[in-house]
Design a protein around this motif. Sequence first.
Motif, short mmCIF file in Angstrom:
data_model
loop_
_atom_site.label_atom_id
_atom_site.label_comp_id
_atom_site.label_asym_id
_atom_site.label_seq_id
_atom_site.Cartn_x
_atom_site.Cartn_y
_atom_site.Cartn_z
N ALA A 4 0.82 -1.22 0.00
CA ALA A 4 0.00 0.00 0.00
C ALA A 4 0.85 1.25 0.00
O ALA A 4 1.95 1.29 0.54
CB ALA A 4 -0.93 -0.01 1.20
N ASP A 5 0.30 2.32 -0.60
CA ASP A 5 0.94 3.62 -0.54
C ASP A 5 0.52 4.37 0.72
O ASP A 5 1.34 5.04 1.36
CB ASP A 5 0.56 4.46 -1.77
CG ASP A 5 1.00 3.80 -3.07
OD1 ASP A 5 2.01 3.06 -3.05
OD2 ASP A 5 0.34 4.01 -4.10
N LEU A 6 -0.76 4.28 1.06
CA LEU A 6 -1.29 4.90 2.28
C LEU A 6 -2.09 3.83 3.03
O LEU A 6 -2.96 3.17 2.44
CB LEU A 6 -2.20 6.09 1.94
CG LEU A 6 -2.93 6.74 3.13
CD1 LEU A 6 -1.94 7.40 4.08
CD2 LEU A 6 -3.97 7.75 2.64
N MET A 7 -1.80 3.67 4.31
CA MET A 7 -2.48 2.66 5.13
C MET A 7 -3.44 3.35 6.09
O MET A 7 -3.02 4.22 6.86
CB MET A 7 -1.46 1.84 5.91
CG MET A 7 -0.53 1.00 5.02
SD MET A 7 0.89 0.35 5.96
CE MET A 7 1.88 1.85 6.14
N ILE A 8 -4.70 2.95 6.04
CA ILE A 8 -5.70 3.48 6.96
C ILE A 8 -6.18 2.31 7.83
O ILE A 8 -6.71 1.31 7.31
CB ILE A 8 -6.89 4.12 6.21
CG1 ILE A 8 -6.40 5.31 5.38
CG2 ILE A 8 -7.97 4.55 7.19
CD1 ILE A 8 -7.50 5.98 4.58
N TRP A 9 -5.99 2.45 9.15
CA TRP A 9 -6.39 1.41 10.08
C TRP A 9 -7.70 1.82 10.74
O TRP A 9 -7.81 2.90 11.33
CB TRP A 9 -5.30 1.19 11.15
CG TRP A 9 -4.04 0.65 10.53
CD1 TRP A 9 -2.98 1.35 10.06
CD2 TRP A 9 -3.78 -0.73 10.27
NE1 TRP A 9 -2.05 0.52 9.53
CE2 TRP A 9 -2.49 -0.78 9.64
CE3 TRP A 9 -4.47 -1.91 10.50
CZ2 TRP A 9 -1.91 -1.97 9.25
CZ3 TRP A 9 -3.87 -3.10 10.11
CH2 TRP A 9 -2.62 -3.14 9.50
N VAL A 10 -8.69 0.97 10.61
CA VAL A 10 -10.03 1.24 11.13
C VAL A 10 -10.20 0.48 12.44
O VAL A 10 -10.16 -0.76 12.47
CB VAL A 10 -11.11 0.81 10.12
CG1 VAL A 10 -12.49 1.17 10.66
CG2 VAL A 10 -10.88 1.49 8.76
N LEU A 11 -10.37 1.23 13.54
CA LEU A 11 -10.53 0.63 14.87
C LEU A 11 -11.92 0.99 15.40
O LEU A 11 -12.48 2.03 15.05
CB LEU A 11 -9.45 1.15 15.82
CG LEU A 11 -7.99 1.06 15.33
CD1 LEU A 11 -7.04 1.65 16.37
CD2 LEU A 11 -7.61 -0.39 15.02
N ASP A 12 -12.43 0.14 16.25
CA ASP A 12 -13.73 0.44 16.85
C ASP A 12 -13.55 0.77 18.32
O ASP A 12 -12.52 0.45 18.92
CB ASP A 12 -14.69 -0.74 16.67
CG ASP A 12 -14.21 -1.98 17.38
OD1 ASP A 12 -14.41 -2.08 18.60
OD2 ASP A 12 -13.59 -2.85 16.71
N PRO A 13 -14.51 1.44 18.95
CA PRO A 13 -14.37 1.88 20.35
C PRO A 13 -14.11 0.73 21.32
O PRO A 13 -13.49 0.93 22.37
CB PRO A 13 -15.70 2.57 20.65
CG PRO A 13 -16.21 3.00 19.31
CD PRO A 13 -15.78 1.94 18.36
#
Length: 566
Positions: free
Chosen positions: A183-192
């Motif tokens: 990946a060029d940009l990594m977005i990590w999706v976390l939940d509460p």
Amino acid sequence: MTEYAGAAASEDLADFGSATDPGGYGRPSLPGRLTALARLVQIGSARSGPDGFDPGLLEEAADLLGRAGERLRLSGAHTVVTLAGGTGSGKSSLFNVLAGADFSPVGVTRPTTSEPHACVWGMAGAGPLLDWLGIQRRHRYARASALDQGEENLNGLLLLDLPDHDSVMAGAAHEVDRMVSLADLMIWVLDPQKYADAAVHTRYLVRLAAHSSVTAVLLNQSDMITPEQAEDCLTDLRRLLDSEGLHDVRVLMTSATTGTGIDELRKVLIETVTARRAAGERIEADVDTLVSRFEPFAQEGEAVVPEASAAALTEAFGHGAGMAAASEALRGTREIRAAEYIGWPVASLARSLPGRNRARRTGLWNIAGQLRSLAAGTADAQPAEIDNALTALGSEVGRRLPAPWSRTVYSAARSRADEIPGALGAAIVESLPADGSVPAWWRLVRAWQWALVAAVVAGVAWIGAIVAFGGLHVDRQVSSPLLDHLNLLPWVGAVIVAMLLLGWLTSSGCMNMVMLAADRERVRVEQSMRSRIVTLAKELVLIPVEQELSEYDRFREELKTARGRA
């Protein structure tokens, strides 16, 4: 292969503009850094093993070079952005919201995304990149035909929805690891509920701390908690990321259901796509992480062979080759040979008696033959001293260097050890006189000495005749005043003594001249021997060591470039 990868990456970076050298302060560009990394691998590959460069590190570097070269050869107009997260984090919902359609299946309590899904804003030229990423054609979606108002700035975005990193499906974690590495940009999706989950922090975020500039973290599903709780979670998440060294990571609060933070997320994507720097920055971060692991193999300080060590090596070689013995033997041979020519002939006759000829007894009549044979065998008789000199030099130079250079320099010092004894013997022999001829004046002196001997013999005969004819009155037919008067005896005796003294003075003076000439010859021969030994020490020991030190200096220079330092 690694040189090619670095060169290919250099050629294909043009599409990413000046992003590789922000500010233009003369820092090495990404192509230069990749080329330097390729050379580090090349240098390290020749010195790998248990006591050398880690083969695993070299393999990782080669993989990075290959991956970077592939990425840079593919579409520079597209930016690869991944949405990654755990089960139930809501990343597929965010993917669908951003894509404007339900492209990726959504699940809450179980993983539903088993394969990566891609949505591309501007499909032209994206095909080879999607093939490289391994996205199946049935999971590719295009937003090129009817871009909504305001989405023109997203043209070039390639958004990926990844499988859950904690999925129970076989191969899901491996697929996430693979896609994250591309990946060029990594977005990590976390939940509460699981934003502090060690699985994502330890396995991914902490390991990618150097990639903060191309990493973002979303605290998703903010609609599931109160605003106060959401703010507390966001603050705690920021604290946790800072403690892990992720100070530059962007943190956003989002909700696919209410649309909270979607505009901010879209703005991040627009900035990333518009700048077209993410691919280069991602590779730079990869290089930063990997190059740091090469640093233990280099250290500050000058890497040279100390002059004292080089001089000690030459001295040991000279001693081991018998240089002093050979020059003294030459001097002694000249003395003995000269005595046979310009010494008092009576003494020479005495030495010619059986068992008395020292020159013949020592076998040194032929300077060009016997003495050269004697010198040729001298160096081979001292292998231990030569071996000790090589060990001392290799240890002295090597102890100043980190592994594996300490070992390789030591090996370089001994790389031609088998050739040294014979080469030193040849150097001694080649420095000796080319032939056994004697100076012409020696022959003249020899003739003069024999003339004096003849005169002494004549004088003794004269005395005998005077005694016989003048004292004993032996009958004779002829009378001569030179034979009749006994008072001539003292004068004839004085002449004989004078001839003997003149012969001694001639022999003594000429021998002094010979010894002075022999000393000068010995000095010249020693200088020639020393010069040849210095040359041999340089060719057989110092040059291999200096070549290895030159490789060490080149490694440090390439490491400096690979670090991104001017």
